[in-house]
Design a protein around this motif. Structure first.
Motif, PDB file in Angstrom:
ATOM      1  N   THR A 258      37.877  26.979  47.701  1.00  0.00           N
ATOM      2  CA  THR A 258      38.214  28.357  47.369  1.00  0.00           C
ATOM      3  C   THR A 258      37.166  29.306  47.916  1.00  0.00           C
ATOM      4  OG1 THR A 258      39.340  27.693  45.333  1.00  0.00           O
ATOM      5  CG2 THR A 258      38.640  29.978  45.484  1.00  0.00           C
ATOM      6  N   LEU A 259      37.623  30.398  48.514  1.00  0.00           N
ATOM      7  CA  LEU A 259      36.737  31.462  48.963  1.00  0.00           C
ATOM      8  C   LEU A 259      37.052  32.718  48.182  1.00  0.00           C
ATOM      9  CD1 LEU A 259      36.942  30.961  52.834  1.00  0.00           C
ATOM     10  CD2 LEU A 259      35.037  30.364  51.359  1.00  0.00           C
ATOM     11  N   TRP A 260      36.016  33.418  47.742  1.00  0.00           N
ATOM     12  CA  TRP A 260      36.209  34.659  46.991  1.00  0.00           C
ATOM     13  C   TRP A 260      36.048  35.829  47.960  1.00  0.00           C
ATOM     14  CZ3 TRP A 260      37.293  34.863  41.705  1.00  0.00           C
ATOM     15  CH2 TRP A 260      37.309  33.628  41.055  1.00  0.00           C
ATOM     16  N   ILE A 261      37.142  36.559  48.152  1.00  0.00           N
ATOM     17  CA  ILE A 261      37.173  37.671  49.096  1.00  0.00           C
ATOM     18  C   ILE A 261      37.593  38.935  48.359  1.00  0.00           C
ATOM     19  CG2 ILE A 261      38.189  38.567  51.227  1.00  0.00           C
ATOM     20  CD1 ILE A 261      36.645  36.078  51.768  1.00  0.00           C
ATOM     21  N   GLU A 262      36.838  40.010  48.511  1.00  0.00           N
ATOM     22  CA  GLU A 262      37.225  41.271  47.894  1.00  0.00           C
ATOM     23  C   GLU A 262      38.376  41.912  48.657  1.00  0.00           C
ATOM     24  OE1 GLU A 262      33.640  43.300  45.437  1.00  0.00           O
ATOM     25  OE2 GLU A 262      33.445  43.319  47.614  1.00  0.00           O
ATOM     26  N   GLY A 263      39.268  42.537  47.914  1.00  0.00           N
ATOM     27  CA  GLY A 263      40.378  43.220  48.555  1.00  0.00           C
ATOM     28  C   GLY A 263      41.223  43.976  47.549  1.00  0.00           C
ATOM     29  N   LEU A 264      42.125  44.807  48.057  1.00  0.00           N
ATOM     30  CA  LEU A 264      43.059  45.565  47.223  1.00  0.00           C
ATOM     31  C   LEU A 264      44.421  44.884  47.266  1.00  0.00           C
ATOM     32  CD1 LEU A 264      40.786  47.681  48.007  1.00  0.00           C
ATOM     33  CD2 LEU A 264      42.524  49.436  47.635  1.00  0.00           C
ATOM     34  N   VAL A 265      45.036  44.729  46.115  1.00  0.00           N
ATOM     35  CA  VAL A 265      46.347  44.083  46.021  1.00  0.00           C
ATOM     36  C   VAL A 265      47.336  45.097  45.452  1.00  0.00           C
ATOM     37  CG1 VAL A 265      47.657  42.111  45.148  1.00  0.00           C
ATOM     38  CG2 VAL A 265      45.194  41.881  45.594  1.00  0.00           C
ATOM     39  N   PRO A 266      48.115  45.769  46.317  1.00  0.00           N
ATOM     40  CA  PRO A 266      49.066  46.781  45.846  1.00  0.00           C
ATOM     41  C   PRO A 266      50.018  46.220  44.795  1.00  0.00           C
ATOM     42  CG  PRO A 266      48.844  46.897  48.223  1.00  0.00           C
ATOM     43  CD  PRO A 266      48.117  45.660  47.795  1.00  0.00           C
ATOM     44  N   GLY A 267      50.142  46.942  43.700  1.00  0.00           N
ATOM     45  CA  GLY A 267      50.975  46.496  42.585  1.00  0.00           C
ATOM     46  C   GLY A 267      50.105  46.003  41.455  1.00  0.00           C
ATOM     47  N   ILE A 268      49.354  44.941  41.690  1.00  0.00           N
ATOM     48  CA  ILE A 268      48.426  44.425  40.680  1.00  0.00           C
ATOM     49  C   ILE A 268      47.398  45.489  40.318  1.00  0.00           C
ATOM     50  CG2 ILE A 268      46.652  42.691  40.196  1.00  0.00           C
ATOM     51  CD1 ILE A 268      49.285  41.351  40.295  1.00  0.00           C
ATOM     52  N   ASP A 269      46.994  46.290  41.304  1.00  0.00           N
ATOM     53  CA  ASP A 269      45.914  47.251  41.064  1.00  0.00           C
ATOM     54  C   ASP A 269      46.335  48.444  40.220  1.00  0.00           C
ATOM     55  OD1 ASP A 269      47.491  48.461  42.972  1.00  0.00           O
ATOM     56  OD2 ASP A 269      45.843  49.122  44.252  1.00  0.00           O
ATOM     57  N   PHE A 270      47.586  48.471  39.763  1.00  0.00           N
ATOM     58  CA  PHE A 270      48.004  49.537  38.851  1.00  0.00           C
ATOM     59  C   PHE A 270      47.816  49.143  37.383  1.00  0.00           C
ATOM     60  CE2 PHE A 270      49.992  50.968  42.720  1.00  0.00           C
ATOM     61  CZ  PHE A 270      49.805  52.331  42.660  1.00  0.00           C
ATOM     62  N   CYS A 271      47.312  47.942  37.146  1.00  0.00           N
ATOM     63  CA  CYS A 271      46.990  47.540  35.771  1.00  0.00           C
ATOM     64  C   CYS A 271      45.766  48.304  35.283  1.00  0.00           C
ATOM     65  CB  CYS A 271      46.702  46.044  35.703  1.00  0.00           C
ATOM     66  SG  CYS A 271      48.152  45.000  35.716  1.00  0.00           S
ATOM     67  N   ASN A 272      45.884  48.944  34.138  1.00  0.00           N
ATOM     68  CA  ASN A 272      44.753  49.637  33.533  1.00  0.00           C
ATOM     69  C   ASN A 272      43.973  48.694  32.630  1.00  0.00           C
ATOM     70  OD1 ASN A 272      45.112  52.333  34.662  1.00  0.00           O
ATOM     71  ND2 ASN A 272      46.996  52.418  33.467  1.00  0.00           N
ATOM     72  N   HIS A 273      42.803  49.170  32.199  1.00  0.00           N
ATOM     73  CA  HIS A 273      41.875  48.328  31.433  1.00  0.00           C
ATOM     74  C   HIS A 273      42.102  48.457  29.931  1.00  0.00           C
ATOM     75  CE1 HIS A 273      38.092  46.592  30.001  1.00  0.00           C
ATOM     76  NE2 HIS A 273      37.873  47.702  29.328  1.00  0.00           N
ATOM     77  N   ASP A 274      41.898  47.334  29.252  1.00  0.00           N
ATOM     78  CA  ASP A 274      41.868  47.329  27.789  1.00  0.00           C
ATOM     79  C   ASP A 274      40.972  46.182  27.348  1.00  0.00           C
ATOM     80  OD1 ASP A 274      42.619  46.921  24.918  1.00  0.00           O
ATOM     81  OD2 ASP A 274      44.023  48.526  25.383  1.00  0.00           O
ATOM     82  N   LEU A 275      40.198  46.402  26.288  1.00  0.00           N
ATOM     83  CA  LEU A 275      39.339  45.333  25.790  1.00  0.00           C
ATOM     84  C   LEU A 275      40.160  44.124  25.350  1.00  0.00           C
ATOM     85  CD1 LEU A 275      36.735  47.377  23.696  1.00  0.00           C
ATOM     86  CD2 LEU A 275      36.355  46.226  25.884  1.00  0.00           C
ATOM     87  N   LYS A 276      41.362  44.383  24.823  1.00  0.00           N
ATOM     88  CA  LYS A 276      42.274  43.306  24.439  1.00  0.00           C
ATOM     89  C   LYS A 276      43.367  43.231  25.507  1.00  0.00           C
ATOM     90  CE  LYS A 276      41.398  43.805  19.477  1.00  0.00           C
ATOM     91  NZ  LYS A 276      42.006  44.077  18.140  1.00  0.00           N
ATOM     92  N   ALA A 277      43.097  42.465  26.541  1.00  0.00           N
ATOM     93  CA  ALA A 277      44.006  42.405  27.682  1.00  0.00           C
ATOM     94  C   ALA A 277      45.315  41.730  27.294  1.00  0.00           C
ATOM     95  CB  ALA A 277      43.354  41.648  28.832  1.00  0.00           C
TER      96      ALA A 277
END
Length: 575
Positions: free
Chosen positions: A259-278
């Motif tokens: 596995t390689l960890w690569i930073e990137g933007l994933v359209p669609g997934i990136d519209f998830c907002n943050h919450d402490l209780k995911a």
């Protein structure tokens, strides 16, 4: 919701469909003024997989280097070491924003045009942060970005647009700042299969090998941003303190097996907002066994029961304090349980203290740290913990026990307060060394010579050097220096923006003016008293700044109280 917002959404949904994105148990819609768009549950049947995005749609360094317009230019700079892979993606976003016929337009139109992080503050709003770590860090970072824009980005973007047949569009610093903010607020650290990142034919393998090499070089960078000065260390230390982070985490690219960890933007997934209780988490399906779509990222519900219709589906950005949340994402959490205070002894001050060379050598031998984060959770194990400490081991206690358990003379008694001392041993080690007197340095040398022999048959370990320093110095010198640092931190905060009670009063009477509805409410109440007090209108940026700085003052007071009590006990016990 404004008509223009609806007008953006429909083309985007069509764009997702064309690019084979599957919304299985969710839909994307407008959330509110502070969040923008979000992902919400739908009535459609779902097996827990809510959204599936082919990884070919992700904006990654590989995609930029393959791009027919900017790829050749970027590849040359990249292979020469002029830019890193983060710069590639930010440049890509800048260019695509300005291209008249960009194929990414439906996606880019959906993205925010302004942000709540301090880089977008007005001068007056930034003054609300004065006295905090973020104030100076923001000034320096903005200047760094301006320099990068003037020196490299501006002419390069113009050149690429001309190559695209556009000689009229003008690029501005705000375009670059926008792309920078889009990247840092939305990028994920994606675990990609090795076979996906490195194609089989040798030509492509050589081409992408430079990505991996560059990423290894950039591991010295901050894990979530080119945060400058204190912010670099804050992030690095935060990841050590909070090892479990969901979403964009860890180093830019690291190899773990296949596995390689690569930073990137994933359209669609990136519209998830943050919450402490995911309510959901994202995963990568390399084989297609889970989603039926090989090499895809999917959103997976963490709830066993089905969602209520129209419920927003959030993910966790990780256990982050308000300092990190505000700097990277532009929001804060009131009474954030993961908040922390950063304390440091200025490295440049080492050169001006007595016996600086000897102390610098001892610091290096002990692998001591001049900077530390003090998470709020440490207070649960301190002298003034409310109720009983939570279950679980106190890692700091275990480390102190190990370091302090050896005594040559047997005269240095174990402190009674050891299990209540909340401050990291690595930092106390540094402070002990800095506070040492000349005769104490000589005694440490004698103890170590006794241990390893006068002939220097071997080098003492860092743990042995720490033990010798502790036996010689005890804790009182380090704790006095710690009290001084915490007092200076608190004084700087209070001199800039008042005491914690003042901030609490401001927040109690605050009315955030960011949308028409809220603005009207403030107008109705601002000229008359409500429950005996008058509401104060403020922007969300100002409100976020006050929440953040109040938290810093609160933690400074609480940790100062812990340090003062520990110092009193150390003096009483002769430590």
């Amino acid at each position: 919701m404004e008509i223009s917002t609806e007008a953006k959404l429909e083309p985007f949904l069509q764009w997702l469909q064309v690019n084979k994105v599957e919304l299985r148990g969710c839909k994307i819609k407008y959330s509110d003024e502070s969040k923008g768009f979000g992902i919400f549950s739908s009535n459609e049947f779902s097996d827990g997989v809510l959204l599936v995005v082919p990884l070919d749609l992700a904006i990654t360094p590989m995609r930029v280097l393959q791009d027919p317009l900017i790829g050749p230019e970027c590849r040359a700079m990249f292979e020469d070491g002029e830019v890193d892979d983060r710069f590639l993606m930010i440049l890509f976003l800048t260019v695509e924003r300005l291209r008249k016929n960009s194929s990414w337009k439906p996606y880019l139109d959906m993205l925010p045009t302004t942000f709540g992080n301090p880089l977008w503050f007005t001068d007056d709003e930034l003054l609300e942060l004065k006295g905090t770590t973020l104030y100076r860090a923001t000034e320096l970072q903005k200047q760094n970005l301006l320099t990068l824009y003037d020196d490299k980005v501006k002419d390069l973007v113009k050149k690429l647009l001309v190559l695209d047949g556009d000689s009229e569009s003008e690029v501005s610093f705000e375009d670059f700042l926008w792309a920078n903010s889009i990247f840092w607020t939305r990028a994920l650290n994606i675990p990609l299969p090795h076979s996906y990142v490195f194609p089989q034919n040798q030509e492509d393998l050589n081409k992408y090998d430079s990505i991996n090499n560059s990423a290894e070089l950039s591991n010295d960078h901050n894990s979530r941003g080119e945060l400058i000065n204190g912010l670099n260390d804050i992030k690095n230390e935060a990841q050590r303190v909070n090892s479990q982070v969901n979403g964009a985490t860890s180093t830019l690219t690291s190899t773990q097996g296949e596995t390689l960890w690569i930073e990137g933007l994933v359209p669609g997934i990136d519209f998830c907002n943050h919450d402490l209780k995911a309510a959901a988490t994202w995963e990568v399906d390399g084989t297609g066994l889970i989603t039926g779509v090989p090499f895809s990222m999917y959103l997976l519900s963490v709830e066993r029961s089905s969602f209520h219709s129209e419920k927003e589906i959030s993910i966790s950005y990780g256990n982050k304090g308000n300092e990190e949340l505000l700097y990277l994402y532009g929001f804060v959490i009131d009474n954030n349980p993961d908040d922390y205070l950063m304390i440091h002894y200025p490295a440049e001050a080492i050169h001006s203290i007595p016996l600086s060379d000897s102390k610098a050598l001892l610091l290096e031998e002990q692998k001591a740290q001049l900077r530390c984060l003090l998470p709020k959770s440490l207070l649960e194990h301190g002298f003034f913990a409310a109720g009983h400490p939570k279950d679980g081991n106190n890692d700091n206690k275990l480390e102190v026990d190990r370091i302090s358990s050896f005594s040559w003379s047997g005269q240095r008694r174990m402190p009674s307060y050891l299990n209540k001392l909340v401050f990291p041993e690595n930092f106390l080690t540094a402070l002990r060394t800095i506070a040492m007197q000349e005769d104490e340095i000589s005694k440490v040398s004698s103890l170590l010579e006794e241990l390893v022999g006068s002939g220097g048959e071997r080098q003492p370990s860092d743990a042995e050097v720490r033990a010798a320093v502790w036996e010689t110095c005890g804790d009182s010198g380090a704790l006095q220096l710690l009290v001084d640092l915490l007092q200076a931190k608190l004084t700087e905060l209070e001199e800039s923006s008042g005491m914690e009670d003042y901030d609490s009063e401001l927040l109690l009477k605050s009315c955030i003016t960011e949308s028409q509805g809220q603005h009207a409410s403030c107008e109705n109440n601002s000229s008359e008293e409500t429950n005996g007090w008058t509401q104060h209108k403020m922007s969300r940026k100002t409100w976020s700044s006050i929440v953040y700085r109040r938290g810093q003052k609160e933690l400074a007071l609480l940790f100062l109280k812990e340090a003062e009590h520990a110092l009193q006990l150390a003096l009483t016990e002769g430590n």
